[in-house]
Design a protein around this motif. Structure first.
Motif, PDB file in Angstrom:
ATOM      1  N   PHE A  46      71.430 121.797 -21.731  1.00 33.10           N
ATOM      2  CA  PHE A  46      72.578 122.440 -21.078  1.00 33.10           C
ATOM      3  C   PHE A  46      72.944 121.716 -19.790  1.00 33.10           C
ATOM      4  O   PHE A  46      74.101 121.393 -19.539  1.00 33.10           O
ATOM      5  N   TRP A  47      71.943 121.455 -18.999  1.00 36.36           N
ATOM      6  CA  TRP A  47      72.124 120.845 -17.685  1.00 36.36           C
ATOM      7  C   TRP A  47      72.785 119.471 -17.800  1.00 36.36           C
ATOM      8  O   TRP A  47      73.573 119.062 -16.945  1.00 36.36           O
ATOM      9  N   SER A  48      72.492 118.768 -18.899  1.00 34.91           N
ATOM     10  CA  SER A  48      73.010 117.403 -19.031  1.00 34.91           C
ATOM     11  C   SER A  48      74.221 117.332 -19.968  1.00 34.91           C
ATOM     12  O   SER A  48      74.641 116.245 -20.343  1.00 34.91           O
ATOM     13  N   TYR A  49      74.819 118.483 -20.307  1.00 33.14           N
ATOM     14  CA  TYR A  49      75.919 118.404 -21.280  1.00 33.14           C
ATOM     15  C   TYR A  49      77.117 117.584 -20.797  1.00 33.14           C
ATOM     16  O   TYR A  49      77.843 117.026 -21.626  1.00 33.14           O
ATOM     17  N   PRO A  50      77.338 117.453 -19.460  1.00 31.04           N
ATOM     18  CA  PRO A  50      78.446 116.566 -19.071  1.00 31.04           C
ATOM     19  C   PRO A  50      78.267 115.131 -19.590  1.00 31.04           C
ATOM     20  O   PRO A  50      79.248 114.436 -19.833  1.00 31.04           O
ATOM     21  N   ILE A  51      77.019 114.705 -19.782  1.00 35.64           N
ATOM     22  CA  ILE A  51      76.802 113.341 -20.288  1.00 35.64           C
ATOM     23  C   ILE A  51      77.198 113.261 -21.757  1.00 35.64           C
ATOM     24  O   ILE A  51      77.880 112.329 -22.189  1.00 35.64           O
ATOM     25  N   SER A  52      76.793 114.261 -22.533  1.00 33.04           N
ATOM     26  CA  SER A  52      77.157 114.197 -23.950  1.00 33.04           C
ATOM     27  C   SER A  52      78.666 114.389 -24.111  1.00 33.04           C
ATOM     28  O   SER A  52      79.283 113.821 -25.012  1.00 33.04           O
ATOM     29  N   GLN A  53      79.263 115.154 -23.191  1.00 31.99           N
ATOM     30  CA  GLN A  53      80.721 115.313 -23.258  1.00 31.99           C
ATOM     31  C   GLN A  53      81.435 113.992 -22.942  1.00 31.99           C
ATOM     32  O   GLN A  53      82.489 113.696 -23.501  1.00 31.99           O
TER      33      GLN A  53
END
Ligand code: ATP
Ligand code: MG
Length: 333
Positions: free
Chosen positions: A127-134
């Motif tokens: 969840f915390w790193s979802y901006p990277i996958s986005q």
């Protein structure tokens, strides 16, 4: 190069009015000018729903129906299911090296969402790193435009930073995307909360039946200081009037209602009734188109599969370029 759009939604439930004014409206408007990919982000939805993955399949279908219902044309727009493009996971891993922990921790939207979600066992890394996958979602399709609501601006900024870093290090392969905000960048919730949001449940859904729309409108938050219809009321920041401004095309009626509300000369029920009527005029055609597509689930499934196939082909082509640029396109032969 063709101008290209990538945007998407999490299949955490059907789509609502906020999605429409924040992003869907622009997608429909631009689908003739831009090659458009719309991602149903089930992998991202898992980041805060991994304990209950069983609803994803049904929600993916519902979100696809909503797209078709608002007028996205399946002949022009590719609907892509995120988990069926595993290349996205690969690009995410490479991008993880280009972002610091400190940068992730500063993302204001993620901070807010973490507070809202109240993770009892700590914040999952996913969840915390979802901006990277986005960022991988946007860039693998080489999109230059991303129609989104205001809460997504930090994600687009993050994607831009990653692209600059990647291109500087490995060569110019990726495109720096631009955000495009909708007519209403952040539609408030029916509870008066800052944002209508599936996870909060303060929504009017595009597929709601008339009786449900009426119920949700009639129980909307209004001016809490106003007890009687004869009390002067506040229009500013009152979500009932915000919705009138956005969805009621009859500006004269809105002005009249606002004047009477401020003067204490109209009851909440009448203001809400007029809003209900305006919303019904807007939702009726959407509901009808939704029903037409829902009568042919096989056709909807085909649209999803064909869009995903085309999306994956594009993602594979980008990944070949990415690996070559990163000098990891090995050929041990
Ligand atoms: P969740 O609560 O699961 O995060 P959500 O309602 O926030 O769901 P998303 O799928 O996260 O919906 O968002 C999809 C797109 O719709 C994003 O571009 C987002 O900015 C936009 N959007 C969502 N809610 C609103 C809103 N209330 N006003 C404007 N845009 C919105
Ligand atoms: Mg969201």
């Amino acid at each position: 190069m063709a101008r290209r759009i990538l945007t998407g939604d999490r299949p955490t439930g059907p789509l609502h009015l906020g999605h429409y004014v924040g992003s869907l409206q622009n997608r429909v408007k631009l689908q003739n000018e831009y090659e458009t990919y719309v991602l149903i982000a089930d992998v991202q939805a898992l980041t805060d729903n991994f304990e209950h993955p069983e609803n994803l399949a049904a929600n993916i279908y519902e979100v696809a129906l909503d797209y078709l219902a608002v007028g996205l044309d399946p002949a022009k727009v590719r609907i892509v299911v995120q988990s069926m493009v595993p290349e996205l996971a690969e690009l995410t891993i490479y991008f993880m090296n280009l972002v610091t922990v400190a940068t992730l921790e500063r993302n204001p939207t993620v901070k807010e969402e973490i507070k809202q979600r109240n993770f009892t066992k700590g914040v999952p890394v996913g969840f915390w790193s979802y901006p990277i996958s986005q960022a991988a979602d946007i860039t693998i399709f080489k999109a230059d435009l991303v129609p989104v609501g205001e809460d997504q601006l930090p994600m687009i900024e993050q994607a831009r930073e990653i692209v600059r870093r990647f291109n500087r290090l490995y060569g110019k392969v990726l495109i720096e995307p631009r955000a495009m905000l909708g007519a209403m960048a952040r539609l408030p919730g029916t509870d008066g909360g800052a944002k209508m949001s599936k996870s909060v449940g303060n929504c009017i859904y595009l597929g709601d039946a008339p009786a449900m729309v009426r119920k949700r409108v009639m129980s909307m938050y209004t001016d809490p200081k106003r007890i009687h219809p004869t009390d002067p009321g506040t229009v500013e920041g009152n979500p009932v009037f915000t919705y009138h401004d956005v969805f009621n095309p009859d500006k004269a009626e809105i002005d009249e209602l606002k004047a009477r509300y401020r003067a204490g000369a109209v009851g909440d029920v009448e203001v809400k009734q007029r809003l209900f009527e305006a919303l019904e005029a807007f939702l009726e055609p959407i509901r009808a188109r939704r029903a037409e597509f829902a009568a042919h689930p096989g056709r909807v499934n085909e649209i999803i599969m064909e869009g995903t196939r085309q999306g994956r082909a594009l993602a594979q082509a980008t990944m070949a370029e990415v690996r070559t640029a990163m000098k990891i396109a090995y050929k041990f032969e």
